[in-house]
Design a protein around this motif. Structure first.
Motif, PDB file in Angstrom:
ATOM      1  N   ALA A 235      38.492  40.441  42.941  1.00 27.31           N
ATOM      2  CA  ALA A 235      38.247  39.110  42.356  1.00 27.31           C
ATOM      3  C   ALA A 235      38.340  39.175  40.834  1.00 27.31           C
ATOM      4  CB  ALA A 235      36.878  38.578  42.785  1.00 27.31           C
ATOM      5  N   VAL A 236      37.787  40.238  40.263  1.00 27.74           N
ATOM      6  CA  VAL A 236      37.892  40.419  38.806  1.00 27.74           C
ATOM      7  C   VAL A 236      39.364  40.512  38.413  1.00 27.74           C
ATOM      8  CG1 VAL A 236      37.280  41.898  36.858  1.00 27.74           C
ATOM      9  CG2 VAL A 236      35.663  41.637  38.767  1.00 27.74           C
ATOM     10  N   ALA A 237      40.083  41.374  39.141  1.00 29.29           N
ATOM     11  CA  ALA A 237      41.503  41.581  38.822  1.00 29.29           C
ATOM     12  C   ALA A 237      42.303  40.289  38.996  1.00 29.29           C
ATOM     13  CB  ALA A 237      42.075  42.686  39.719  1.00 29.29           C
ATOM     14  N   SER A 238      42.010  39.550  40.058  1.00 27.19           N
ATOM     15  CA  SER A 238      42.789  38.341  40.354  1.00 27.19           C
ATOM     16  C   SER A 238      42.567  37.268  39.297  1.00 27.19           C
ATOM     17  CB  SER A 238      42.424  37.802  41.739  1.00 27.19           C
ATOM     18  OG  SER A 238      42.740  38.763  42.725  1.00 27.19           O
ATOM     19  N   SER A 239      41.356  37.195  38.761  1.00 29.85           N
ATOM     20  CA  SER A 239      41.109  36.207  37.716  1.00 29.85           C
ATOM     21  C   SER A 239      42.075  36.432  36.551  1.00 29.85           C
ATOM     22  CB  SER A 239      39.658  36.281  37.237  1.00 29.85           C
ATOM     23  OG  SER A 239      39.466  35.375  36.171  1.00 29.85           O
ATOM     24  N   HIS A 240      42.276  37.695  36.183  1.00 27.35           N
ATOM     25  CA  HIS A 240      43.230  38.005  35.114  1.00 27.35           C
ATOM     26  C   HIS A 240      44.662  37.664  35.533  1.00 27.35           C
ATOM     27  CE1 HIS A 240      40.653  40.023  32.103  1.00 27.35           C
ATOM     28  NE2 HIS A 240      39.896  40.320  33.145  1.00 27.35           N
TER      29      HIS A 240
ATOM     30  N   ALA B 128      52.493  41.105  31.645  1.00 27.44           N
ATOM     31  CA  ALA B 128      51.527  40.632  30.643  1.00 27.44           C
ATOM     32  C   ALA B 128      50.648  41.776  30.166  1.00 27.44           C
ATOM     33  CB  ALA B 128      50.663  39.514  31.234  1.00 27.44           C
ATOM     34  N   VAL B 129      50.233  42.611  31.096  1.00 25.39           N
ATOM     35  CA  VAL B 129      49.376  43.741  30.731  1.00 25.39           C
ATOM     36  C   VAL B 129      50.148  44.748  29.881  1.00 25.39           C
ATOM     37  CG1 VAL B 129      48.269  45.776  31.717  1.00 25.39           C
ATOM     38  CG2 VAL B 129      47.726  43.511  32.606  1.00 25.39           C
ATOM     39  N   CYS B 130      51.401  44.985  30.264  1.00 23.46           N
ATOM     40  CA  CYS B 130      52.193  45.981  29.524  1.00 23.46           C
ATOM     41  C   CYS B 130      52.516  45.520  28.108  1.00 23.46           C
ATOM     42  CB  CYS B 130      53.491  46.291  30.280  1.00 23.46           C
ATOM     43  SG  CYS B 130      53.162  47.158  31.814  1.00 23.46           S
ATOM     44  N   SER B 131      52.630  44.228  27.921  1.00 19.07           N
ATOM     45  CA  SER B 131      53.000  43.727  26.597  1.00 19.07           C
ATOM     46  C   SER B 131      51.778  43.233  25.820  1.00 19.07           C
ATOM     47  CB  SER B 131      54.016  42.594  26.742  1.00 19.07           C
ATOM     48  OG  SER B 131      53.404  41.495  27.403  1.00 19.07           O
ATOM     49  N   SER B 132      50.579  43.524  26.343  1.00 15.10           N
ATOM     50  CA  SER B 132      49.377  43.011  25.689  1.00 15.10           C
ATOM     51  C   SER B 132      49.104  43.734  24.377  1.00 15.10           C
ATOM     52  CB  SER B 132      48.178  43.150  26.637  1.00 15.10           C
ATOM     53  OG  SER B 132      47.068  43.671  25.969  1.00 15.10           O
TER      54      SER B 132
ATOM     55  N   VAL C  45      41.791  49.797  30.769  1.00 14.33           N
ATOM     56  CA  VAL C  45      41.025  49.123  31.814  1.00 14.33           C
ATOM     57  C   VAL C  45      41.824  47.950  32.400  1.00 14.33           C
ATOM     58  CG1 VAL C  45      38.844  47.978  32.338  1.00 14.33           C
ATOM     59  CG2 VAL C  45      38.911  49.808  30.656  1.00 14.33           C
ATOM     60  N   LEU C  46      42.523  47.212  31.544  1.00 14.53           N
ATOM     61  CA  LEU C  46      43.315  46.087  32.048  1.00 14.53           C
ATOM     62  C   LEU C  46      44.470  46.575  32.923  1.00 14.53           C
ATOM     63  CD1 LEU C  46      43.393  43.729  28.922  1.00 14.53           C
ATOM     64  CD2 LEU C  46      41.947  43.571  30.971  1.00 14.53           C
TER      65      LEU C  46
END
Lengths: 662, 662
Positions: free
Chosen positions: B342-347, B540-544, B553-554
């Motif tokens: 659920a935490v992961a999906s929110s992101h 999105a995570v890779c380019s954050s 963590v992300l």
């Protein structure tokens, strides 16, 4: 059932299409023609009592008003039961007609379901003689207080304390912490005057584990809580609004020694503790309740399916073909996919319930002959079937609700409340994950026994067979699928076991390794349950006494269940059985064929659950299909619709609009 | 946030363990440090208004009282917004603080969300000038009335009629059948005085399709329904209790010609119908609302995850090791399995929302330049992401609720209402299955174009790549998994297409074949959505721009999402990609490692959603972890607990007990 003269023409047409005798299905589902007759007779008796009808639906009332209305109806219903028993000299037959009265949950649920059975099961003959007649006649009203604010599934952690005082020959009950307060018992809030309290027994500073005690908590005449008792209700919930769940804390509250239920362990006058011969005998009530939940799952799936299938026959929306009128939504394959699995699952749960009931009766008989060998198997099976059926039934009810679109969101459809009540069973009487891990412990033991070549109990004997049969090619038949699910369970049990071993080789101890493997252990338990449900339900259909016409349809339903779950868990089957990609494609096609084959009998099949309109309590699901009329009729009962202008206009809206002009 | 002095020690310990800067995460999640500051500043302003606090929780009130309280708070909140705007000369920043006030849904939801935007989007400049200032300042209150009792998803089937009368230059509104009554519009029940009515336009007996009209339905001074208007509220629901959804029927109700919103089609004085140049321009509002729902899904998943993770850190139950104290339930791997997704999906939803927002802005810009090429892709993408994210978010919220055991069933946990509101999005603004089939039509077109070697739009270009890459071996990396999901979508699109062909070869026409293949078509759309969600969120995570500590963590969260869905849909991957059984076993182990890796940061991660206690509105989820104290405090607010003995004892229980003695 009412005559069909005023019936929605779509439903009339659907019923004309049915290829089997609906009455035959009803009698088969409920056991016999006699059972149907007796059940309907009792239903008539309940429905004849006008005071049991709600003037306006409970959802419009405040929390407090709902409770008061619930108590009102529960006491009247009690009279109906008593009168029936007096007149016919037997208990009313198994029925769900109380759902037509207590739409949610009765504040007496735990009186009948736990208080009385606990006294009967754990009291000595003297204790039974003292309390049972009063409890059964409702001179006293009780509940069963075990769960605490801080402890649910881990019973050994309960904090309520019963200290024996040999001077006065009393137990002193105390709740030393906030988390030790009893929390959840139904009826405790404002209804009961007695309860069974489960507490840690202390004698001379020494702990003797948890035991059940009877405590009177309210004055019988004034209903005021007795000195030393803090009691109240715990507030609104997702469902169970009229169950009157409560909290309870004791402050040096004294009860006589004879109030400890002493069929098993005993405390003598001088404080001597006599250990029970067999603590496991108390498993009986717990297992019985869990078996009953599997039966409830069948009922709730049937209820939701009846509502959704009938609505889908009446509702027309969009076109399958541009050249034709708007289609019944039941004609969309996607809708059939959502609904027919609920119809099929209700039968599966029913058969699983009957199968478990038989197992339960056998084991109880053996226990009375001091034979305990089959108790672990019964316990493990009840755990996982309760866990899997309740979660699945919740999902099925919710899919039926969603399949009714916006109208399924209306309280008047009865689907929201049905979901709230169905899904609660995932948590109560043993939380799902906790139960699945209990079964997993049993499976790990069985697996280790299998590795040593030992003979296994019947419900897990397939683990041995799978070990031998692992090379056989896949059979794309119902029997082949049943075996396939056994292979999956075999594969998952093996994998979970090996994962534990892996973590232990990495230096973890067994307990940490168990935790790290627990996601897999839960899945192994689920797979074991699925294998049982598939086998038991397919065997029930094959050995059924149904006529060829009915038998054909029931086989289609059972095959639908098997095929649905094969496709849903295809990854497991590809990993752990010899199924091939081509087999899966054949089954995917077969699944579509089954939906098409079941479609003409869909309404007949839900009619076969024989749930009266009053039980369905749904604007969408009634036998006559007057969906839109009922939706409007129910809406017009809203108190907001009894006034032309609500007071909030003058208080809030108009001032806001005036200010906006400035 | 408050100081941690009174905080539950488990939560203090959890926060000390966190390996990244929570404030960095907050700023990243909400866009910037400035955005966080402005949002918190506005939150403070709202929370400072004491009148916005409920004396007792709404769940204790009657349906009518809840509505009245909802109107009260909505009008006060309106003032807060207006004052903020006046003071700061800008709209309040995006925020969820209104959830701290209107716990359910505001009766003004459709005024702001649909009434105003429809006038702005579909009115001529003159019409905008007439109505927008009044509507925006709330001199008038409106809603958007489209859905009818008998028609939801099939808009062309609407039955409300607007007949043009050239003599008086008016439209005559009529609802000729019960099923034609408007049903569902928020605020319609007792709140609004205006609405946009969507009706079938008839001129001289000829139909001209559906169009939007503005109708005043209640007197501005008295609030009484105008003659010819039948209006009321539709009753209680699973959620949306204060949304004041209503019904509406017209009986020869006349509105002036200028009340048809004529930015697109027009009706001239003499009754000449002028067709709109581009009907598709009205898609804008619809797509925008669906993109917004993907954003809502992120919020609700975050809300439920925050509550469940904090509770799981505070709750201790049973032992992992017999030698140690009772464990935090967050330490059980099964609990981590339920919550971290659920935490992961929110992101994931948040990133999908931002990605879709960009696509939407681009396409709107192109439309203003008369370029429509990318409109179908935008529409198809918004359809399936709305459908998949809303259903997934509903399931995640419910799993979080179930993970809180019995306490998650309490209304005071706020999880039941959160589920009711989240799951509603599966149905409103486009029913899930209907939307997925719309995307499936787009996918079938894309597939046929791919077969002809044509260039495809970016979001489906992987269909061409998959066609080429089908022989490449599986890569067990995040990028490999993203490609794997594209292969699955490719395989399912292809299979659905071939199934349609199969049925057509059997003699079915295209429409029947489409229906028979529709279960597969829905699954193809779901697979397409999953491929997008995986790709967009991983990119999105890779380019954050996150720091290494946060980035690590992300990435774990994003990998968790990828791995979770690989394991959940392993059958699809085994069928349609080159993944092997060994790869799956490696990923299963990897999944367990990810849970363990995320565990120490779990509380930090939900703190990073920065949802104030007032927004969470939960006994279980508050920042300080005072779980048991709050459960008791909330229970004590029950009106049943304000009296020692409820009247039902004397009315019903005592007479029953007395009778039992006879």
């Amino acid at each position: 059932m009412s005559t069909e003269t005023k019936c929605n023409p779509d439903l009339v047409r659907e019923r004309a299409k049915c290829t089997f005798d609906v009455n035959e299905l009803i009698n088969l589902f409920y056991g016999s023609e006699k059972a149907t007759k007796e059940r309907r007779h009792f239903e008539d008796a309940v429905l004849a009592v006008k005071e049991l009808k709600d003037a306006i639906p409970e959802e419009y009332l405040s929390h407090k008003e709902r409770y008061e209305n619930g108590v009102r109806k529960a006491t009247i219903l009690r009279d109906v039961y008593r009168d029936y028993k007096a007149k016919h000299n037997r208990d009313p037959p198994p029925n769900q007609i109380t759902k037509a009265v207590i739409k949610d949950i009765s504040p007496f649920l735990l009186h009948n379901g736990m208080f009385v059975p606990t006294i009967a099961g754990q009291g000595t003959p003297e204790q039974q003689a003292e309390w049972l007649p009063k409890a059964e006649s409702m001179q006293i009203i009780g509940t069963y207080a075990q769960t605490e604010l801080g402890h649910g599934s881990f019973i050994r952690g309960l904090e309520t304390i019963a200290t024996y005082d040999p001077k006065t020959e009393e137990f002193v009950l105390n709740n030393p912490t906030l988390t030790s307060f009893k929390w959840w018992p139904g009826g405790l809030g404002s209804t009961v005057n007695h309860c069974v309290v489960v507490a840690q027994l202390y004698i001379n500073g020494k702990s003797h584990g948890i035991h059940p005690f009877i405590a009177q908590i309210r004055d019988l005449d004034t209903h005021k809580p007795l000195p030393g008792v803090k009691v109240g209700e715990i507030g609104p919930k997702m469902g169970f609004q009229t169950a009157n769940n409560g909290f309870l804390g004791f402050d040096n509250f004294r009860i006589p020694r004879k109030n400890m239920l002493m069929k098993n362990a005993q405390v003598l006058k001088d404080g001597t503790f006599v250990k029970g011969i067999n603590e496991k005998l108390t498993y009986g009530t717990m297992v019985m309740v869990r078996v009953g939940i599997v039966g409830d799952c069948s009922f709730y799936a049937a209820l939701a399916a009846t509502i959704a299938v009938r609505y889908s026959a009446v509702r027309h929306q969009s076109h399958i073909k541009a050249s034709e009128p708007e289609a019944q939504i039941l004609d969309y394959l996607t809708q059939q996919h959502k609904l027919f699995i609920a119809v099929a699952s209700s039968h599966v749960y029913r058969n699983a319930y009957l199968w478990m009931e038989k197992m339960y009766t056998n084991v109880m008989k053996e226990l009375s002959q001091d034979k305990q060998d089959n108790l672990p198997e019964l316990h493990a099976t009840a755990c996982c079937l309760k866990a899997v059926c309740s979660r699945d039934a919740g999902s099925l009810v919710e899919e039926c609700r969603l399949a009714c679109g916006g109208h399924g969101y209306m309280a008047s459809s009865n689907l929201p409340l049905t979901y709230g009540v169905t899904i609660a069973a995932v948590t109560y009487e043993g939380e799902r994950t906790v139960l699945l891990l209990q079964t997993a412990r049993y499976l790990m033991k069985a697996w280790m026994a299998a590795l040593k070549g030992k003979v296994l109990s019947p419900s897990v004997s397939y683990l041995l067979n799978s070990l031998k049969e692992s090379k056989k090619p896949w059979q794309n038949t119902p029997e082949g699928i049943v075996k396939g699910f056994q292979h999956v369970s075999f594969g998952k049990v093996k994998a979970a076991y090996e994962t534990i071993q892996k973590y232990m080789k990495q230096g973890k101890d067994y307990e940490d390794a168990w935790n790290l493997a627990s996601v897999q252990l839960v899945k192994a338990s689920e797979a074991h349950s699925r294998a049982i449900l598939c086998e038991v339900s397919w065997e029930a259909v094959c050995s059924s006494s149904a006529s060829p016409n009915l038998s054909r349809v029931l086989q289609q339903l059972a095959q639908l269940y098997l095929t649905y779950w094969t496709l849903e868990t295809s990854g497991d089957l590809l990993l752990y059985s010899n199924i091939t990609k081509d087999d899966l494609i054949i089954l995917r096609d077969k699944y579509e064929e089954l939906l098409v084959a079941i479609r003409p009998n869909a309404v007949g099949l839900v009619d076969g659950f024989d749930l009266r309109d009053e039980i369905l309590n749904s604007t969408l699901g009634s036998y006559d299909g007057r969906v839109y009329e009922r939706l409007m009729e129910e809406a017009l009962k809203s108190p907001l619709n009894q006034e032309t202008v609500n007071s909030s206009f003058h208080k809030y809206l108009k001032p806001m609009m005036e200010k906006a002009k400035l």
